[in-house]
Design a protein around this motif. Structure first.
Motif: not given
Length: 215
Positions: A116-124, A126-130, A168-172, A179-180
């Protein structure tokens, strides 16, 4: 080494007091020579103290660890660092409890959250990621009976959310991938029950979170 650490502790406390009294500017360089003169210690003691202060989050070390700069320069900065540090102290203690009690961890759950974390990163997203980060840690602490960690993780997620909203750009593009990498490593080491190495990964995650707060 015990003597060096004792001296480093003394320097840490004195340095912390100077920070609380706003004696430094953020980004100000702190050198071995400064500590040698101020505390009348040898170069090896000064170097140990600089590394100690960097590990604690009060100083920022350049990649080759030849230069150190003030990261925290106020009471508020110090309190934030202390709060984040306590989170990772508690997480380290949770690792010890898992080791001592031989408690299980649901690795299927951890791997599911990693997907889920990886998919959320690709899709940027944030809610799913966090939320997945929070669930990932929750899967670990569930077996430790350390309820204080639930509040700790909430604070950790809030710090990441604040940074993501600001950049957000730098974060993702960068942070999320770091983090991954750390969480995948943590999962692998937990499964192998290599708890000492888990603690070293937690230190890296702590450092990353401090970097997010004091860029």
């Amino acid at each position: 080494m015990a003597t060096v650490t004792f001296v480093a502790d003394q320097i840490y406390n004195a340095f912390k007091n100077d920070i609380m009294n706003q004696q430094f500017q953020q980004g100000e360089q702190i050198t071995e020579e400064y500590l040698i003169c101020k505390f009348n210690v040898s170069r090896s003691f000064a170097n140990e103290a600089l590394l100690y202060l960097a590990e604690s989050g009060l100083l920022k070390a350049c990649p080759n660890k030849e230069r150190f700069y003030v990261r925290a320069c106020s009471k508020n900065d110090y309190e934030i660092i202390s709060k984040v540090k306590m989170i990772f102290i508690n997480l380290s203690y949770a690792m010890q409890k898992l080791q001592e009690k031989n408690n299980p961890v649901c690795f299927e759950c951890l791997r599911t959250e990693m997907i889920k974390i990886k998919c959320a990163t690709l899709e940027k997203n944030s809610e799913v990621f966090l939320n997945s980060i929070k669930t990932f840690y929750g899967c670990i602490i569930r077996y430790t009976e350390m309820r204080v960690l639930e509040r700790n993780i909430d604070y950790l997620i809030d710090t990441m959310r604040d940074f993501e909203q600001k950049n957000p750009e730098h974060f993702f593009d960068i942070v999320a991938h770091q983090i991954i990498k750390y969480l995948e490593n943590l999962t692998e080491l937990l499964e192998k029950r290599e708890f000492e190495k888990c603690l070293r990964v937690l230190q890296k995650i702590y450092t990353l979170n401090i970097q997010l707060l004091f860029r």
